[in-house]
Structure formats: C-alpha cells, structure tokens
Design an enzyme around this catalytic site. Sequence first.
Site, PDB file in Angstrom:
ATOM      1  N   GLY A 184      36.759  65.837  59.062  1.00  0.00           N
ATOM      2  CA  GLY A 184      36.409  65.556  57.961  1.00  0.00           C
ATOM      3  C   GLY A 184      35.435  66.813  57.555  1.00  0.00           C
ATOM      4  O   GLY A 184      35.327  66.835  56.064  1.00  0.00           O
TER       5      GLY A 184
ATOM      6  N   CYS B 118      58.688  66.799  35.989  1.00  0.00           N
ATOM      7  CA  CYS B 118      58.694  66.167  34.810  1.00  0.00           C
ATOM      8  C   CYS B 118      57.784  64.981  34.492  1.00  0.00           C
ATOM      9  O   CYS B 118      57.990  63.792  34.672  1.00  0.00           O
ATOM     10  CB  CYS B 118      60.174  65.416  34.622  1.00  0.00           C
ATOM     11  SG  CYS B 118      61.351  66.559  34.607  1.00  0.00           S
ATOM     12  N   GLU B 119      56.487  65.563  35.020  1.00  0.00           N
ATOM     13  CA  GLU B 119      55.396  64.535  34.795  1.00  0.00           C
ATOM     14  C   GLU B 119      54.214  65.329  34.211  1.00  0.00           C
ATOM     15  O   GLU B 119      53.803  66.377  34.602  1.00  0.00           O
ATOM     16  CB  GLU B 119      55.045  64.128  36.321  1.00  0.00           C
ATOM     17  CG  GLU B 119      55.938  63.215  36.780  1.00  0.00           C
ATOM     18  CD  GLU B 119      55.403  62.159  37.781  1.00  0.00           C
ATOM     19  OE1 GLU B 119      54.182  61.679  37.534  1.00  0.00           O
ATOM     20  OE2 GLU B 119      55.950  61.680  38.421  1.00  0.00           O
TER      21      GLU B 119
ATOM     22  N   GLU C   3      38.020  65.694  65.784  1.00  0.00           N
ATOM     23  CA  GLU C   3      39.480  65.737  65.322  1.00  0.00           C
ATOM     24  C   GLU C   3      39.458  66.572  64.024  1.00  0.00           C
ATOM     25  O   GLU C   3      39.689  65.887  62.703  1.00  0.00           O
ATOM     26  CB  GLU C   3      39.801  64.238  65.035  1.00  0.00           C
ATOM     27  CG  GLU C   3      39.793  63.231  66.408  1.00  0.00           C
ATOM     28  CD  GLU C   3      40.000  61.741  65.514  1.00  0.00           C
ATOM     29  OE1 GLU C   3      40.090  61.259  64.424  1.00  0.00           O
ATOM     30  OE2 GLU C   3      40.395  60.896  66.527  1.00  0.00           O
TER      31      GLU C   3
HETATM   32  N1  LLP Z   1      40.872  61.750  62.259  1.00  0.00           N
HETATM   33  C1  LLP Z   1      41.277  60.600  61.273  1.00  0.00           C
HETATM   34  C2  LLP Z   1      41.405  59.463  61.910  1.00  0.00           C
HETATM   35  C3  LLP Z   1      41.816  61.042  59.913  1.00  0.00           C
HETATM   36  O1  LLP Z   1      42.412  60.099  59.043  1.00  0.00           O
HETATM   37  C4  LLP Z   1      41.803  62.391  59.494  1.00  0.00           C
HETATM   38  C5  LLP Z   1      42.188  62.713  58.024  1.00  0.00           C
HETATM   39  C6  LLP Z   1      41.112  63.159  60.202  1.00  0.00           C
HETATM   40  C7  LLP Z   1      40.650  63.114  61.480  1.00  0.00           C
HETATM   41  C8  LLP Z   1      41.202  64.856  59.864  1.00  0.00           C
HETATM   42  O2  LLP Z   1      40.202  65.024  58.724  1.00  0.00           O
HETATM   43  P1  LLP Z   1      40.048  66.341  58.309  1.00  0.00           P
HETATM   44  O3  LLP Z   1      39.196  67.029  59.422  1.00  0.00           O
HETATM   45  O4  LLP Z   1      41.181  67.327  58.020  1.00  0.00           O
HETATM   46  O5  LLP Z   1      39.165  66.252  56.966  1.00  0.00           O
HETATM   47  N2  LLP Z   1      45.023  64.171  52.002  1.00  0.00           N
HETATM   48  C9  LLP Z   1      43.474  64.296  51.794  1.00  0.00           C
HETATM   49  C10 LLP Z   1      42.940  64.148  53.069  1.00  0.00           C
HETATM   50  C11 LLP Z   1      43.211  62.917  53.963  1.00  0.00           C
HETATM   51  C12 LLP Z   1      42.376  62.723  55.254  1.00  0.00           C
HETATM   52  C13 LLP Z   1      42.995  61.766  55.984  1.00  0.00           C
HETATM   53  N3  LLP Z   1      42.607  61.693  57.222  1.00  0.00           N
HETATM   54  C14 LLP Z   1      43.265  65.656  51.023  1.00  0.00           C
HETATM   55  O6  LLP Z   1      44.156  66.311  50.785  1.00  0.00           O
HETATM   56  O7  LLP Z   1      42.192  65.652  50.924  1.00  0.00           O
END
Ligand code: LLP
Length: 427
Positions: A239, A356-357, A274
Amino acid sequence: MDQFLYKNGELYCEGVKASQIAEQFGTPTYVYSKKTILDHYHQIAGAFAPVNPTICFSIKSCGNLHICRLLAEAGCGFDVTSGGELFRALEAGGDPAKIIYAGVGKTDEEIRYAIETGIAAFNIESEEEAENIDRIAGEMGKKAVGALRVNPDVDPHTHKFTTTGKKETKFGVDIERAEQFFARYRGLKNLHVAGIHIHIGSPVYEIDPYVQAVKKVTALIDRLMLQGHRIEWLDLGGGYAVNYQHPEQALPVTEHARALLPLLKGKPYRIALEPGRYIVGNAGILLTRVLYRKMGGAKKFVIVDAGMNDLIRPALYDSFHYIWPAVPDPANVPTERNKDRLPANGEVVDIVGPICESGDFLARERPLPMVKRGDLLSVFTAGAYGFAMSSNYNNRRRAAEVLVDGENVKLIRRRETYEDLVAAERV
Ligand code: LLP
C-alpha cells in the site's frame, strides 16, 4: 527516485530517448526502467533490514514475466491472488517457499493448485475458507499452512474502492473475531494457521494508519501467544504510495520503516511485506501519440492513441497521472514533475482516448503545452496497475511493454495482434 528524466531537452528512460523507443516500438507502449525497479526493491529491503523481512512483490500491480524474473533473481517472493497469478509467479522463477496467496474467493481448484505447488502460506480471509482449505488438504494428504487475514478497522484515507482494512469491506476477519478463530481452528488436522496478515489499502499516503493497524495486531498476537497459539510471522501487506502529483507527495519507505520498526523489532515472529506500487509505480510510463486536436467547441480535446483500455486508473478512481510531451519546446522542459507547473503558452485540455465512452480520459482540465498531431506524450507513474489492468475493450490490442537497462531496450511483451484478439474463440 526514478530514471525518467529530461536531458538535453527531451525525455529519457535511463540512457535511452523516449522518442527513440516510440519510433522503434510504436505507441501506445509501456516503458519500464530496470534500475528503478531494482532500486525501489532494495530501498524497501534496506529500510526494513533490522527485521529482515520477507518481501513478496504484489504481482497484481505489474505481472510482466521479465520484470517478475528480475525481482525473483533479486531474492523477492510474490503475493498472488489467483491461480493465474500463481502460475505467473512460478513461470517467472518465483520460489514457492516465498509465495503467499491472498483473496476472499479462492476456488477449490486454485487451493489445490497452490497446495500442490507448495506455497509458503494462504492468507485466509474467512472461517469457511479455513474449513475448505483444511478439507482439500486432507483429501490431498497434505498439510497446508496459513495466516489469518485480520481486518483491523483502520481508515487509510484513500479511495473507497481501494480501502481494504475497514470493517465494512469484504476483506479478512474482523479483529474482534480473531481469537475465536484461532481457538476454533487450533485443532485442524490439515491446516496450520500460524501467521497474521493485514493489508489496509492502497495507495496510503500516511504513516499513522499503519501504526494503528500494527499496534492492534501486535497486541492481538501477544494475546494469542498467551492463549498458547504459536504465531510465526506477521505480514503487513502493501500500500505504500508513490508520487503521482509532485515529487514530495509520498513518503519514502524509510519514513514508514522509522515509524514501524520500533513496534516490530525483537518480536519472536518473522515479518513479511507485500509492496507492489512502491516498486513499480514510478518505474513505468505509458507513451502515447497525439492523433488529433479538437478545439472548436466549449472544451478543448487532445485525442491520443492510448485509451481507458490501456490505463483505466483515471476513469476508475479519478486518479491523477502527470502527462507531458516527451519532446517539449525549450520553454516547457520540466525540471521536475509537478502538477502545479503551468506551461508557457499552454492551454487547458482534456486528454482523451479513442474508446466509445465519455469516461475514456487520461486527464481532464489539464494545463498542457500546445501539442499537435504526431507529438509524443508521456503518462508518468504508470508502472503499477497500468498494463496490469488493461483490457481489449473496443477490440483494441493491448500495448507493447519494453524494459530499458542503461543504453539497451528490450521488448518484454509484444504488442498484441488482431489474431490474438480472437485466438481463444470458437466459431
Ligand atoms: N497485498 C494485498 C493483499 C493487496 O490486495 C494489494 C493490492 C497489495 C498487497 C499491494 O498494494 P500496493 O503496494 O501495490 O499498493 N488498482 C488500484 C490498486 C488496487 C490494490 C489492490 N491490492 C490502483 O490502481 O490504484
């Protein structure tokens, strides 16, 4: 922070001109910097080194095999969330002993596949899932390992679609039920639950939500241990945010580590992380060319050859991506990417794609230098959830992906063909 810089008046990725990449591979094309990816991985590993974490790259953010292989070779594990992601992690050379599998809806087939593969652990998201994994492992004559994903009910102050650690979201088991969960499943024959997992949301720009969540779960682990449960690891999820709007928008991971390490050091369990976005977010751009200008009406539109099928984040979350010409006129060469930088002799435009949106935009009401048909634009900070969320909507072929390593450019995913679009179908 990253390797996408303007030198001699034009955009480079490491030692290669963006304009040269666009000439060679066409547009739209995702361009990644190898050095940036590895630097970010090592930054995280370095920042949390005092607790020697297992780092599992969240493969959903950017699953390209070549990129995942680079990370696997650097010692990184993977966080996966489907059978397909597990397959991808293994194809990239991922070590099953460093693969963890999260997600609220794992199917029996996926659970079987993961047990066969010998992954490190399932991050278990419900009571029924624990019982199902136990049952399947029993049928297979194997013992599965898992962590309980706890929902700590902490607000990460991010988009509601990507908030995951609040009570009303579907993720994990409420922290109040965690002790009951462990008491109930302590005696399972085929599933050993020995870890705690959290992932509060993404992107998170503040430290405090992590601190609150970690305080809650470390206290939970203390209680569980007093009750005689063996907790072997704590997985803090991902995150960490990156700079979309300006160079100091997101905190460096060292700041997160500084706040969290005092809460984690000396604990009798291992730590896992993660990260996805922090590693690849600023390590990728999307190159796109201007097709047309449409300026006659109430709004000014710059129509480009990348659409919401290539990068859906603006449409889905109203996300901001900095967009600037790769070869600007000399008055508009940026020294840094900052959303507040106004162009000299610019105009305010919507940058839209061919889909087309009306939701098909990369930017709205954006000050941009004057551009014309054929000009090359760079959409920055597109490495995470860019290509990974792209689709074939409107039967558009998905973009090419290339990786730059110093002066070298390598095609790591060819542009799709029309044949690819129909390859899985039967008439
Ligand atoms: N761990 C779990 C269980 C997750 O669900 C996620 C992301 C991560 C780690 C990694 O998060 P990161 O470090 O990449 O922030 N599509 C959205 C983001 C969705 C994130 C989903 N889960 C966007 O484009 O901002």
